[in-house]
Design a protein around this motif. Structure first.
Motif, PDB file in Angstrom:
ATOM      1  N   GLY A 152     107.797   0.051  82.215  1.00 32.68           N
ATOM      2  CA  GLY A 152     107.567  -0.936  81.712  1.00 32.68           C
ATOM      3  C   GLY A 152     106.213  -1.149  80.817  1.00 32.68           C
ATOM      4  N   SER A 153     105.585  -0.143  81.290  1.00 39.41           N
ATOM      5  CA  SER A 153     104.173   0.016  80.813  1.00 39.41           C
ATOM      6  C   SER A 153     104.083   0.759  79.340  1.00 39.41           C
ATOM      7  CB  SER A 153     103.173   0.677  81.522  1.00 39.41           C
ATOM      8  OG  SER A 153     103.615   1.983  82.025  1.00 39.41           O
ATOM      9  N   LEU A 154     105.337   1.377  78.940  1.00 42.90           N
ATOM     10  CA  LEU A 154     105.485   1.948  77.796  1.00 42.90           C
ATOM     11  C   LEU A 154     105.274   0.877  76.555  1.00 42.90           C
ATOM     12  CD1 LEU A 154     108.593   4.491  77.787  1.00 42.90           C
ATOM     13  CD2 LEU A 154     106.075   5.193  77.705  1.00 42.90           C
ATOM     14  N   SER A 155     104.298   1.785  75.599  1.00 43.39           N
ATOM     15  CA  SER A 155     104.411   0.822  74.352  1.00 43.39           C
ATOM     16  C   SER A 155     105.596   0.958  73.560  1.00 43.39           C
ATOM     17  CB  SER A 155     103.350   1.324  73.634  1.00 43.39           C
ATOM     18  OG  SER A 155     103.367   0.750  72.169  1.00 43.39           O
TER      19      SER A 155
END
Lengths: 270, 429
Positions: A152-155
């Motif tokens: 979920g932290s992927l841009s």
């Protein structure tokens, strides 16, 4: 030794009872006078990670290329869920549920994660409106998949070319599972990754198998990845199979020995 | 059923992820995953310079040029001169816009100037010799331009000859054809054919404001529909950054331009054509699947092919667009010079027209190596080139100096781009 392999691998309820997703028998492929495959065979079982190892030129890349529809083969049987597979192009393979994560990842560096995930299969508006990409819908679905992969932290808006090798690898994997495949083929997934990134990718690969997919991994990373993170190891040499191991029963040295033709792997083969 | 559960009951990432051996459950048992921080979309200024603010250096350069010319000559900033400047920049700008599609897919079309010339001559021949209506001749010229583009694309993708070679040869061939099509007087005059009025026609007064209102309205609808969709999908929406800011920006910019142009006869029709093409091009590049595929093919054609994109078809469309738009530029050029001749399309070899339209695209930020460049590039690039020409002209400086300055600006623009990449450590896309 007669014990079913998958049972040894720890998933008796799945792999043991199910027929192979892919069964390749006696596949032969020549380029002129060069025999790339001389009767290679491989079964891909649901819920199992099978490693395909071998020295350079052993034929493992050729075999997965045949599997992915990148190249054709001269003779042999390629069965998909028991039926002869009609695969002539990579698109055929994709449509039949065989996804490949290429070593070079096949990402477009100038596009962002969402665009890469949906590349070639964008959700679009009507033709008369120029097939406008339904960005919001794509983004929602991309977020869901990435969130479930704990990514979920992927841009989602940065070009993937600006991301780290591990992040790019993760995007390539997310793309391969976006359309619910049956089999995912990985070509050298841990090459060029840091130790921690490689461990994360290995965990992801395991999670795919745990959810019932068949996973094929071509890897040179014998001592870490292959021995520790796969269920079965198929060793190829000179275009054919020379040994088959249960991953938990062997050491890296034994696998390497079989690869280079040390003791033929005979006494260790399953 | 969620969307991704298509065929199989037991599927990855399905509802069964509550199952203990579900997809990701096993993952965190074995390795420490990267903590799931919130998506950080905050970017450094350096990062912005290589992405959203890539146009900033060119805009600063353009403003600097203008300040210089304003200080040199009182006439530069007059509505009359600015109107002229826009008209002067149109042909190069339109050509650069078309060429950009080809550059985006990592190809080049060196025949665009020749297409411009040969289709203009064809149009003039049809009108003057065969008495065709401009309403027939002009669309026909555009179609022929697009077809020529298709031919080069086919040659490039099927035979595998680099586009540089194919279009260089084709351009020379078309130059020859252009000379053959011309009469013995080597010129077709277009006075009295109503083609010549295109470059002179202007829309002024209330009509000009109406045109602006239509343009802003269409843009507003587009932005609004994106916002509505995002909101409906439950995604975060910034009303200020997503809707108000771009809309106010475009409205203000458009209002200033229209006010200036209305102070001198109104909006030139050719400027309107260029604007419409920019708007359409922007929509295609930023919003449509085809636009996305252009960028994909330009960056990694093998990845695009593996993803199922028909690369050769995308390339053919790009060449066809470049050809068709070159023909439009040819019509505008013919109208401005009140006729066609050997000089049309920059003369034999494309002359400065070919070099300037490549330069305009590159100055505006289009990469010659594919997959990079936005719709503002042809506008900014052609304005830089047009301003240098116009400003130096007003200063009474000769053509040779203009060429030197334009050349230096081209190298400077790409150098600044490279230096930004070097110092921010970010690769621009």
């Amino acid at each position: 030794m007669s014990e079913p392999m998958a049972a040894v691998a720890g998933r008796p309820n799945e792999a043991a009872s199910q027929a192979p997703l892919i069964s390749m028998r006696d596949i032969r492929k020549s380029y002129g006078s060069v025999h790339a495959l001389r009767g290679a065979s491989l079964d891909v079982l649901p819920g199992e990670v099978v490693a395909l190892v071998g020295d350079n030129g052993a034929g493992k890349s050729t075999l997965v290329k045949v599997m992915a529809g990148v190249i054709g083969f001269d003779s042999g049987d390629y069965l998909l869920e028991g039926q002869p597979a009609k695969i002539r192009t990579p698109a055929d393979a994709t449509a039949l549920g065989i996804q490949t994560v290429y070593q070079d990842l096949s990402l477009c560096n100038n596009l962002d994660a969402v665009q890469n995930l949906f590349l070639g299969r964008e959700l679009t508006g009507p033709r008369w409106f120029g097939r406008r990409v339904r960005r919001a819908e794509c983004e929602v679905r991309a977020r869901e998949v990435l969130a479930r992969m704990r990514l979920g932290s992927l841009s989602l808006t940065r070009p993937v070319g600006a991301m780290s090798g591990g992040q790019r690898q993760n995007i390539a994997i997310a793309r391969s599972i976006l359309w619910t495949p049956k089999v995912v083929i990985f070509d050298e997934p841990t090459a060029a990754l840091s130790h921690s990134a490689a461990a994360q990718v290995a965990a992801l690969i395991r999670s795919l198998a745990d959810d019932g997919l068949g996973v094929v991994v071509v890897s040179h990373d014998i001592h870490h990845f292959v021995v520790n993170s796969t269920d079965r190891i198929e060793v190829m040499r000179l275009g054919g199979n020379v040994a088959s191991f249960r991953s938990k029963d062997v050491t890296g040295e034994q696998v390497v020995n079989a690869m280079v033709g040390g003791n033929e792997g005979a006494n260790l083969a399953v | 059923m969620p969307w991704w559960v298509a065929t199989r009951e037991r599927t990855l990432l399905s509802e069964s992820n509550s199952h203990p051996t579900g997809a990701v459950a096993a993952a965190d048992a074995e390795v420490e995953l990267v903590p799931a921080t919130h998506p950080s979309e905050k970017r450094t200024f350096g990062e912005l310079l290589t992405s959203d603010l890539r146009a900033l250096p060119v805009i600063i350069g353009l403003v600097a040029l203008w300040i210089f010319f304003i200080l040199q000559n009182d006439v530069f900033l007059t509505p009359r001169n600015l109107s002229n400047l826009l008209i002067q920049s149109t042909v190069v700008g339109v050509m650069a816009l078309g060429l950009m599609f080809v550059l985006l897919v990592k190809e080049i079309d060196l025949s665009v100037a020749a297409i411009n010339g040969v289709t203009a001559v064809l149009m003039a021949k049809l009108i003057v010799e065969f008495g065709a209506s401009p309403w027939v001749a002009i669309p026909l010229a555009i179609v022929v331009g697009a077809l020529i583009g298709c031919v080069s694309a086919r040659w490039v993708t099927f035979v595998g000859v680099p586009s540089f070679v194919v279009t260089l040869g084709l351009g020379l061939g078309l130059n020859g054809l252009q000379l053959i099509l011309l009469p013995t007087t080597a010129r077709y005059g277009l006075m009295g054919t109503s083609v010549e009025t295109i470059a002179l026609a202007k829309i002024d007064g209330l009509a000009a404001w109406g045109v602006l209102a239509i343009g802003v309205g269409l843009y507003g609808l587009l932005v609004l529909s994106s916002i509505v969709r995002r909101r409906r999908a439950g995604l975060s929406v910034s009303m200020v950054k997503g809707l108000a800011l771009p809309l106010v920006g475009v409205t203000l910019f458009g209002a200033v331009v229209v006010a200036i142009l209305n102070a001198h006869q109104g909006i030139p029709v050719v400027t309107l054509v260029f604007s419409a093409l920019l708007g359409l091009g922007g929509y295609v590049l930023n919003e449509t699947q085809f636009g996305l595929h252009l960028y994909a093919v330009g960056n990694n054609d093998e990845a695009a092919r593996r993803a199922g994109i028909k690369v050769s078809r995308v390339k053919m469309a790009a060449f066809a667009i470049a050809g068709g738009i070159s023909a439009i530029a040819g019509v505008i050029g013919a109208s401005r010079s009140l006729g066609v001749g050997v000089f049309s399309g920059g003369g034999v070899g494309g002359g400065t027209l070919l070099l300037e339209c490549i330069a305009a695209a590159v100055i505006g930020g289009v990469s010659l190596f594919g997959g990079r460049g936005s719709i503002h590039a042809p506008l900014l690039g052609s304005l830089v080139i047009g301003s240098v020409q116009n400003g130096l002209n007003l200063m009474g400086v000769h053509d040779e100096i203009r060429l030197i300055v334009t050349g230096l600006l081209l190298v400077l623009a790409v150098s600044i781009d490279k230096l930004i990449e070097k110092f921010t450590g970010q690769q621009s896309f």
